[in-house]
Design an enzyme around this catalytic site. Structure first.
Site, mmCIF file in Angstrom:
data_model
loop_
_atom_site.group_PDB
_atom_site.id
_atom_site.type_symbol
_atom_site.label_atom_id
_atom_site.label_comp_id
_atom_site.label_asym_id
_atom_site.label_seq_id
_atom_site.Cartn_x
_atom_site.Cartn_y
_atom_site.Cartn_z
ATOM 1 N N ASP A 194 0.839 -1.203 0.000
ATOM 2 C CA ASP A 194 0.000 0.000 0.000
ATOM 3 C C ASP A 194 0.877 1.257 0.000
ATOM 4 O OD1 ASP A 194 -2.327 1.464 0.165
ATOM 5 O OD2 ASP A 194 -2.628 1.134 2.315
ATOM 6 N N ASP B 102 2.831 5.203 -5.324
ATOM 7 C CA ASP B 102 2.181 6.449 -4.931
ATOM 8 C C ASP B 102 3.117 7.624 -5.181
ATOM 9 O OD1 ASP B 102 1.045 8.605 -3.739
ATOM 10 O OD2 ASP B 102 0.709 7.677 -1.800
ATOM 11 N N GLU C 4 -1.975 6.479 -8.236
ATOM 12 C CA GLU C 4 -2.841 7.529 -7.710
ATOM 13 C C GLU C 4 -2.776 8.761 -8.588
ATOM 14 O OE1 GLU C 4 -2.045 7.369 -3.339
ATOM 15 O OE2 GLU C 4 -2.581 9.488 -3.533
#
Ligand code: ZN
Length: 291
Positions: free
Chosen positions: A82, A104, A140
Site C-alpha cells: 500500500d 504512490d 494515484e
C-alpha cells in the site's frame, strides 16, 4: 473451491456491483481479525501494508503469513504493498511475492508520476511473464491526503477532484490495472466530518479511464457514500484507521478490566475480535449483504 486470481475477483466484483475490502495490518492480531471476518462471510480479501507497516512486520514475513493463510485454508486472501513511494520499495515487494503494489507518486508533477508509475508497471509485467504470477499495479492521480490517523479537519489541498480526461490519459500513458482517483474522500478519520464522495465524478472517471477504481480514505465515510462509490465503479475499498481505532479501544478497555493481567493472549484477544467485527460490518456494506 479453486482460488481465482485477484484480477478475476476484481472483475467479478465489478460485474456484481460490489467491492473487495482492503484492510491494513501492522501485527498478527489484525491479520487474524481480518481473515476471520472475511472467512465468516466467504468473501475474498486484500491485506495491505504501507511502507511503515511493512517495515514493522517484515516484507518476507508478510508474504509468508498471507501465503500460509491462503494455502492452508485454500482461501482468496491477497497481499498489497500500500502506498509505496519509490520504484525500489515497490520492486522489493514484487520480488518478495506481493500480489499487488500501489506506486504512490501523486505528489509529483504529471510527467514524473507517469514515468515512475510506468517503470513499476513494466517491471510487474516482466516478473509476471517470467513467473506466471499476475501482479497488479495501482497508481494515484489527485490528492487524497496521507496518514491513517485522526485529523481535526480536512487537510489543505484535498478536495480537488481528479479530472476524468486526465485519468484517461494517465491510464493510457502508464498501463496501470487500477486507479486511485481523488473523488472526495481523504485518508484518516476527520473529526469535523468526512467530505462526501462525488459519485458522478467517480462514474465519469471509471468510464473514461476504463479501469476499476479504488477508494482510499474509507474510514469514517457515511454508508451511502460507500454504496454510491461502489455503484459508480469502485471495486476495492481501503479501510485502515477504523481498524487502528478498534484495536486501541479494545486494548485500553481490556487493560482497564484486567489491571493485573500480563498474558498477551488475554490482553489482545478482544482486539482481534474488535477488528473482526469492523471487517464484517464493512464487508457486509460493500457486498450489499443485509446488516
Ligand atoms: Zn490509501
Amino acid at each position: 473451491m479453486s482460488i481465482k486470481t485477484l484480477r478475476e475477483y476484481i472483475t467479478e466484483a465489478g460485474e456484481k456491483g460490489v467491492a473487495i475490502g482492503h484492510f491494513n495490518i501492522s501485527n498478527l492480531e489484525a491479520l487474524h481479525g481480518i481473515f476471520s471476518g472475511a472467512q465468516s462471510l466467504g468473501l475474498p480479501v486484500i491485506i495491505g501494508l504501507s511502507e511503515g507497516e511493512e517495515g514493522f512486520v517484515g516484507t518476507d514475513e508478510a508474504v509468508a503469513l498471507v501465503r500460509t493463510l491462503r494455502e492452508k485454508n485454500n482461501y482468496p486472501i491477497f497481499l498489497n504493498a500500500d502506498h509505496h513511494a519509490s520504484f525500489e520499495s515497490a520492486k522489493k515487494c514484487i520480488d518478495a511475492g506481493f500480489d499487488m503494489v500501489i506506486i504512490d507518486c501523486a505528489k509529483l508533477p504529471y510527467a514524473e508520476n507517469v514515468a515512475l508509475t510506468k517503470k513499476c508497471v513494466d517491471y510487474a509485467r516482466e516478473v509476471s511473464k517470467n513467473t506466471g504470477r499476475d501482479i497488479l499495479v495501482e497508481a494515484e492521480l489527485g490528492y487524497i491526503g496521507s496518514g491513517s490517523n485522526i485529523k481535526d479537519t480536512v487537510p489543505e489541498g484535498a478536495g480537488i477532484l481528479t479530472d476524468p480526461e486526465e485519468a484517461k490519459r494517465f491510464v493510457v500513458d502508464t498501463g496501470i490495472d487500477l486507479l486511485a482517483p481523488s473523488i472526495g474522500s481523504v485518508h484518516g478519520i476527520i473529526k469535523s466530518g468526512k467530505p462526501h464522495i462525488n459519485a458522478e465524478v467517480a462514474k465519469n472517471i471509471r468510464e473514461s479511464s476504463g479501469v476499476p477504481l479504488v477508494l482510499h480514505g474509507g474510514s469514517g465515510l457515511r454508508d451511502e457514500d460507500f454504496t454510491n462509490a461502489i455503484k459508480s465503479g469502485v471495486q476495492i475499498v481501503h479501510i485502515n484507521s477504523e481498524l487502528r481505532l478498534a484495536f486501541r479501544q479494545a486494548v485500553e478497555k481490556t487493560m482497564q478490566e484486567m489491571p493485573e493481567e500480563i498474558n498477551p493472549v488475554k490482553l489482545l484477544t478482544p482486539a482481534v475480535e474488535a477488528i473482526k467485527a469492523v471487517v464484517i460490518n464493512r464487508l457486509k456494506l460493500f457486498n450489499n449483504l443485509n446488516q
